[in-house]
Design a protein around this motif. Structure first.
Motif, PDB file in Angstrom:
ATOM      1  N   HIS A   1       1.782  -4.006  99.212  1.00 27.79           N
ATOM      2  CA  HIS A   1       0.916  -5.132  99.528  1.00 27.79           C
ATOM      3  C   HIS A   1       0.968  -5.153 101.062  1.00 27.79           C
ATOM      4  O   HIS A   1       2.090  -5.374 101.707  1.00 27.79           O
ATOM      5  CB  HIS A   1       1.357  -6.680  98.932  1.00 27.79           C
TER       6      HIS A   1
ATOM      7  N   THR B   1      -1.068  -7.442 104.806  1.00 26.66           N
ATOM      8  CA  THR B   1      -1.668  -8.543 105.131  1.00 26.66           C
ATOM      9  C   THR B   1      -1.904  -8.454 106.877  1.00 26.66           C
ATOM     10  O   THR B   1      -0.897  -8.393 107.439  1.00 26.66           O
ATOM     11  CB  THR B   1      -1.379  -9.968 104.939  1.00 26.66           C
ATOM     12  N   THR B   2      -3.016  -8.656 107.201  1.00 30.85           N
ATOM     13  CA  THR B   2      -3.043  -8.659 108.618  1.00 30.85           C
ATOM     14  C   THR B   2      -2.882 -10.123 109.450  1.00 30.85           C
ATOM     15  O   THR B   2      -3.095 -10.916 108.828  1.00 30.85           O
ATOM     16  CB  THR B   2      -4.576  -8.469 109.253  1.00 30.85           C
TER      17      THR B   2
ATOM     18  N   SER C   1      -1.020 -17.492 100.968  1.00 32.73           N
ATOM     19  CA  SER C   1      -0.873 -16.044 101.241  1.00 32.73           C
ATOM     20  C   SER C   1      -0.231 -15.264 100.053  1.00 32.73           C
ATOM     21  O   SER C   1       0.897 -15.678  99.644  1.00 32.73           O
ATOM     22  CB  SER C   1      -0.165 -15.766 102.273  1.00 32.73           C
TER      23      SER C   1
HETATM   24  C1  LIG Z   1      -7.049 -11.072 113.408  1.00 38.15           C
HETATM   25  C2  LIG Z   1      -6.418 -11.525 112.288  1.00 38.15           C
HETATM   26  C3  LIG Z   1      -5.257 -12.460 112.507  1.00 38.15           C
HETATM   27  C4  LIG Z   1      -4.790 -12.949 111.440  1.00 38.15           C
HETATM   28  N1  LIG Z   1      -3.721 -13.693 111.314  1.00 38.15           N
HETATM   29  C5  LIG Z   1      -2.955 -14.269 110.284  1.00 38.15           C
HETATM   30  C6  LIG Z   1      -1.631 -14.808 110.400  1.00 38.15           C
HETATM   31  O1  LIG Z   1      -1.029 -14.957 111.561  1.00 38.15           O
HETATM   32  N2  LIG Z   1      -1.077 -15.470 109.216  1.00 38.15           N
HETATM   33  C7  LIG Z   1      -1.679 -15.592 108.117  1.00 38.15           C
HETATM   34  O2  LIG Z   1      -1.294 -15.901 107.092  1.00 38.15           O
HETATM   35  N3  LIG Z   1      -3.343 -14.956 107.873  1.00 38.15           N
HETATM   36  C8  LIG Z   1      -3.652 -14.255 108.997  1.00 38.15           C
HETATM   37  N4  LIG Z   1      -4.792 -13.719 108.903  1.00 38.15           N
HETATM   38  C9  LIG Z   1      -5.876 -13.705 107.763  1.00 38.15           C
HETATM   39  C10 LIG Z   1      -5.252 -12.956 106.501  1.00 38.15           C
HETATM   40  O3  LIG Z   1      -4.981 -11.701 107.108  1.00 38.15           O
HETATM   41  C11 LIG Z   1      -6.121 -13.103 105.387  1.00 38.15           C
HETATM   42  O4  LIG Z   1      -6.293 -14.224 104.978  1.00 38.15           O
HETATM   43  C12 LIG Z   1      -5.731 -12.092 104.205  1.00 38.15           C
HETATM   44  O5  LIG Z   1      -6.747 -12.058 103.185  1.00 38.15           O
HETATM   45  C13 LIG Z   1      -4.426 -12.759 103.445  1.00 38.15           C
HETATM   46  O6  LIG Z   1      -4.104 -12.045 102.126  1.00 38.15           O
HETATM   47  P1  LIG Z   1      -3.007 -12.532 101.327  1.00 38.15           P
HETATM   48  O7  LIG Z   1      -3.216 -13.425 100.737  1.00 38.15           O
HETATM   49  O8  LIG Z   1      -3.125 -11.019 100.423  1.00 38.15           O
HETATM   50  O9  LIG Z   1      -1.531 -12.328 101.856  1.00 38.15           O
HETATM   51  C14 LIG Z   1      -5.429 -13.077 109.976  1.00 38.15           C
HETATM   52  C15 LIG Z   1      -6.696 -12.344 109.716  1.00 38.15           C
HETATM   53  C16 LIG Z   1      -7.144 -11.756 111.095  1.00 38.15           C
HETATM   54  C17 LIG Z   1      -8.476 -10.930 110.866  1.00 38.15           C
END
Ligand SMILES: Cc1cc2nc3c(=O)[nH]c(=O)nc-3n(C[C@H](O)[C@H](O)[C@H](O)COP(=O)(O)O)c2cc1C
Length: 155
Positions: A28, A30-31, A53
């Motif tokens: 898995h 995540t960005t 998340s």
């Molecule tokens: C540039 C960028 C920065 C992000 N930074 C964060 C972060 O620091 N922490 C976070 O929880 N989500 C961050 N996000 C949002 C997550 O990538 C996004 O909500 C993702 O779908 C979460 O996936 P998950 O539920 O599978 O963990 C960011 C998204 C982008 C595009």
């Protein structure tokens, strides 16, 4: 005030990484832009993850994560790993397992970390990780600024 807070933070240029973990044989990732170096002795980083998340739930389980720091050519990866869950984010992505966590091949910065602590921070959780392994290559960084992906240039 919240709208102004959002605009102030949108004007802070941040690095971009994909944080990864493995639960069973399931990768898995995540960005994230909310990560930072925390300590040198021992080497530690922090990552801030939304309470909702899916990655956070999995990191609580695995107790390990990979921090893949993205380069200027990786805006596509940043978009893929921010996409709503349900799609397989690793489809068509070149990756391997190292120290029990997924490493995205070709990214300029790589850390494998073991979770040492989790702290609540509003609607996020701050994950502290001790660095088990680090590797790097030379390439310009991916930067997120004013809701767009950019890179740096020398003045
Ligand atoms: C540039 C960028 C920065 C992000 N930074 C964060 C972060 O620091 N922490 C976070 O929880 N989500 C961050 N996000 C949002 C997550 O990538 C996004 O909500 C993702 O779908 C979460 O996936 P998950 O539920 O599978 O963990 C960011 C998204 C982008 C595009």
């Amino acid at each position: 005030m919240i709208a102004d807070f959002r605009e102030v933070m949108a004007a802070v240029a941040t690095p971009v990484a994909v944080v990864t973990t493995m639960t069973g044989d399931q990768p898995h990732g995540t960005t994230v832009s909310a990560f930072a170096s925390l300590s040198m002795d021992p080497p530690m980083v922090l990552v801030s993850l939304a309470r909702t998340s899916e990655l956070l739930a999995r990191v609580r389980d695995s107790n390990r994560f990979g921090l893949n720091v993205l380069g200027a050519s990786h805006a596509g990866l940043a978009t893929t790993f921010a996409a709503r869950s349900g799609t397989s984010r690793f489809h068509d992505v070149d990756w391997t397992t190292e120290h029990g966590v997924p490493r995205l091949n070709g990214v300029p910065g790589w850390l494998a970390c073991e979770v040492t602590d989790l702290f609540d921070g509003g609607d996020h959780v701050i994950v502290l990780g001790q660095v088990l392994a680090a590797d790097r290559s030379e390439s310009p960084p991916l930067v997120y600024f004013r809701r767009a992906f950019r890179t740096t240039s020398r003045r």
